[in-house]
Design a protein around this motif. Structure first.
Motif, PDB file in Angstrom:
ATOM      1  N   LEU A 100       1.767 108.687  48.107  1.00 51.79           N
ATOM      2  CA  LEU A 100       1.795 108.456  49.545  1.00 51.79           C
ATOM      3  C   LEU A 100       1.529 109.758  50.281  1.00 51.79           C
ATOM      4  N   SER A 101       1.152 109.617  51.530  1.00 53.21           N
ATOM      5  CA  SER A 101       1.001 110.788  52.386  1.00 53.21           C
ATOM      6  C   SER A 101       1.944 110.612  53.559  1.00 53.21           C
TER       7      SER A 101
ATOM      8  N   SER B  60       9.823 107.729  51.347  1.00 50.93           N
ATOM      9  CA  SER B  60       9.007 108.881  50.939  1.00 50.93           C
ATOM     10  C   SER B  60       9.579 109.581  49.719  1.00 50.93           C
TER      11      SER B  60
ATOM     12  N   ALA C  76      -3.196 113.912  55.993  1.00 49.68           N
ATOM     13  CA  ALA C  76      -2.770 112.669  55.364  1.00 49.68           C
ATOM     14  C   ALA C  76      -3.970 111.874  54.852  1.00 49.68           C
TER      15      ALA C  76
ATOM     16  N   CYS D 230       0.644 105.471  53.819  1.00 46.98           N
ATOM     17  CA  CYS D 230       0.837 106.614  54.706  1.00 46.98           C
ATOM     18  C   CYS D 230       2.084 106.383  55.548  1.00 46.98           C
TER      19      CYS D 230
ATOM     20  N   GLN E 116      -4.351 108.494  49.868  1.00 47.81           N
ATOM     21  CA  GLN E 116      -3.292 107.700  49.251  1.00 47.81           C
ATOM     22  C   GLN E 116      -3.258 106.322  49.903  1.00 47.81           C
TER      23      GLN E 116
ATOM     24  N   GLN F  83      -6.432 103.162  60.350  1.00 49.28           N
ATOM     25  CA  GLN F  83      -5.695 102.366  59.356  1.00 49.28           C
ATOM     26  C   GLN F  83      -6.542 101.186  58.901  1.00 49.28           C
TER      27      GLN F  83
ATOM     28  N   VAL G  89       0.380 101.419  56.403  1.00 49.49           N
ATOM     29  CA  VAL G  89       1.047 102.440  57.206  1.00 49.49           C
ATOM     30  C   VAL G  89       2.452 101.972  57.554  1.00 49.49           C
TER      31      VAL G  89
END
Lengths: 297, 343
Positions: B81-82, B54, B151, B159, B156, B184, B191
């Motif tokens: 990204l989230s 992250s 998110a 995740c 994005q 997803q 993810v």
């Protein structure tokens, strides 16, 4: 209704009153009764040996409104409050944000900020007297190095009130910082991380997340600062005694003077009542309007 | 979708704190659109790995690329990204709607577009009608969905989720698990999901990364981890009940291995005198459709046999078991898997 339910209710009521009674007794004795007594005595004239006390209704208040010194003192106190409250809060917040970040010697910084708070006001005033004294004072010594003329900060009407204001801010800011610091530490670290992921700048994070979460603390501090702006007058006794020519005289000092230097208790009582009313209105605003717009956790 | 360039790639990433181990030599290759679970016991470095991806932590060594771009030292917001936090990290003073669109406002998305994206995210997460609530007025599951909506709305491609279900009760966890997996797939996002719960990892992930003490133990599909554990740690971590380990000296003919692994479903109860191991019953665990019988043997650990229905066998009773050689797993003295049972 059956009997045991009624008994139970009665017992609960008695229990409630027992819990309430210590606060009720103390508040009645030391807050409610004195307020009412003050209100009462503000409605009577000052008794002398020849002219006994008599009921004059609002005459004392009318006298005050006609008294130029009273208005001078009120304006002084408004300036005093208007300067000390926002400036000390702003400085406290800035210091707290700084002392809460990862800086070297953090413990030392926090202690240094807090030191003025532990000093008694009289001691602090003596300290500042040493700064302000013309010729001998630190300010003049430093000014002299750069070729400035000696300034009698406390002795001239233009600067006396501001000199007093600065002492108050210096005294209060460190105290308020502690509250902000405590509040900042309750904000979870991951809120900052979540904001980071979203790309929020430091300023956006402070403005949209930190300041709103500090709002309850700010309110609390604001109320305290307001009360202090009325009651914190110890340093006047050391620094200016309200002078020169009432330039730094504040309401409470004037009340004290009225009551114990001029022995005019009814006028002092009338002034006290007015202060109480103003503070009461502010408290009302705090509890109704501001509390609704504040997020409490 | 190009399968030859990985979407997320970590190469030799290490993070240490004052000499203490964070993670060491993490190599990850995550294809676009996949669901990857970082699995392991607490303190194994899975959360650290996620935080390194992250950008909330920066690695001491190694490099990270996302979508072909080297982001090793990039700020979190530059990585597209989230993230869903374990604590949800919702802003307590903001309403659900404000929480969800916080990032959009930061990125100066117009009001009409914000509204549209908010409505969609709330609809997907089933939060429509809760816009004005504060997080404090929501249940745990609803808060979790607000975090998800936040998110999703960022739109994005990647995740990151840090144990998003660990604060929910067991029943809710099972349903949210399905929701997340469905989301997803629908959104086509990649993810990376941190969990200590192997059920979550095995049921949701296309690829599981099992970690221990800051090192990756095995990377593979859930089946690979289950059927071909790379070492004894993986063998004993994955599966319920976990794989039993038997010292090879207890089974003649497999001396080249140190430990032999065996799963409960591959063990049969044998009639007296015909079994390959003679054990004692230690406990019975009734699960409804089956009963796990715990067995003790001086040279084995974790031996369990699964019997259908309710069985009550008094502890201390003798029981012999048998199994076929093809169901055995072999590990050397370092705990590593041996390809063939060298006899």
């Amino acid at each position: 209704m059956t009997e045991h339910v009624q008994n139970e209710r009665r017992r609960q009521a008695i229990y409630g009153w027992i819990l309430l009674s210590p606060a009720l007794v103390l508040l009645s004795l030391f807050a409610f009764y004195p307020s009412i007594a003050t209100l009462w005595s503000s409605l009577f004239s000052r008794g002398t040996r020849r002219r006994p006390t008599e009921f004059v209704a609002t005459e004392n208040y009318a006298d005050l409104f006609a008294d130029p010194t009273f208005w001078k003192v009120v304006i002084n106190n408004l300036i005093y409050a208007g300067a000390t409250i926002p400036i000390s809060i702003a400085i406290a917040l800035a210091m707290a944000l700084w002392a809460n970040s990862k800086i070297p010697a953090r413990g030392f910084v926090r202690t240094a900020y807090f030191t003025p708070t532990v000093l008694p006001m009289i001691a602090a005033a003596n300290l500042w007297l040493f700064f302000y004294t013309p010729g001998l004072g630190v300010l003049d010594k430093i000014g002299g190095l750069f070729g400035f003329e000696s300034v009698n900060w406390l002795g001239q009407p233009e600067t006396a009130l501001w000199a007093v204001i600065i002492v108050t801010i210096w005294k209060e800011a460190g105290f308020f910082m502690i509250f902000y610091l405590a509040a900042l530490q309750t904000i979870p670290e991951d809120l900052k991380e979540a904001a980071d992921i979203e790309g929020a700048s430091r300023w956006t994070y402070t403005r949209r997340i930190v300041l709103p979460l500090l709002m309850p603390t700010t309110l609390f501090i604001m109320v305290n600062a307001l009360i202090n702006s009325v009651k914190l007058i110890d340093h006047l006794f050391i620094l200016t005694k309200g002078g020169p020519s009432d330039a730094s005289k504040l309401i409470l000092y004037y009340i004290w003077e009225m009551a114990f230097a001029f022995f005019d208790a009814p006028h002092a009582a009338a002034m006290t009542i007015m202060v109480l009313v103003v503070l009461g209105i502010v408290a009302g605003i705090k509890f109704t309007i501001l509390d609704k717009r504040t997020h409490y956790q | 979708m190009s399968s030859d360039t990985p979407f997320v790639h970590a190469d030799g990433v290490a993070k240490r704190w004052n000499g203490q181990l964070g993670v060491e030599n993490v190599n990850l290759t995550i294809p676009r659109g996949s669901f990857v679970a970082l699995l392991g016991p607490s303190g194994c470095g899975k959360s650290t790995t996620l935080r390194l991806l992250s950008g909330l932590e920066l690695p001491d060594e190694g490099s990270i690329t996302i979508d072909g771009r080297d982001v090793t030292a990039a700020a979190p917001s530059d990585r597209n990204l989230s993230m869903v936090f374990q604590s949800y990290a919702l802003f307590p003073h903001l309403s659900v709607a404000e929480n969800v669109i916080f990032g959009l406002k930061v990125r100066k998305v117009g009001a009409a577009e914000r509204r549209e994206k908010l409505d969609r995210a709330l609809e997907i997460t089933g939060l429509t009608g809760y816009e004005a609530r504060k997080p404090g007025e929501l249940s745990g599951g609803q808060r979790q969905r607000v975090a998800l909506a936040r998110a999703i709305v960022a739109n994005q491609p990647l995740c990151l989720m840090d144990e998003p279900l660990s604060n929910l009760d067991a029943k809710l966890r099972a349903s949210v698990r399905k929701d997340i997996k469905k989301l997803q797939v629908e959104l086509g996002i990649t993810v990376v999901y941190v969990t200590h719960d192997q059920t979550e990892a095995m049921s949701m992930a296309d690829m599981v990364v099992l970690m221990k003490d800051g090192h990756i133990q095995q990377t593979g599909t859930p089946e690979e981890l289950y059927y071909k554990p790379a070492n004894t740690f993986v063998a004993e971590f994955v599966g319920a009940p976990p794989m039993a380990l038997i010292e090879s000296k207890a089974l003649p003919g497999f001396e080249s291995a140190t430990h032999i692994g065996l799963r409960a479903e591959n063990i049969q109860v044998a009639t007296s005198g015909k079994g390959r191991l003679a054990c004692k019953v230690s406990e019975c665990e009734f699960l409804g459709s089956e009963t796990f019988i715990g067995l003790t043997h001086p040279a084995a650990s974790g031996l369990t046999v699964s019997l259908p229905g309710l069985k009550t066998i008094p502890a201390g009773e003798d029981m012999e078991i048998s199994f076929s050689d093809s169901d055995l797993h072999f590990f050397d003295d370092a705990g590593k898997r041996l390809a063939t049972p060298a006899g």
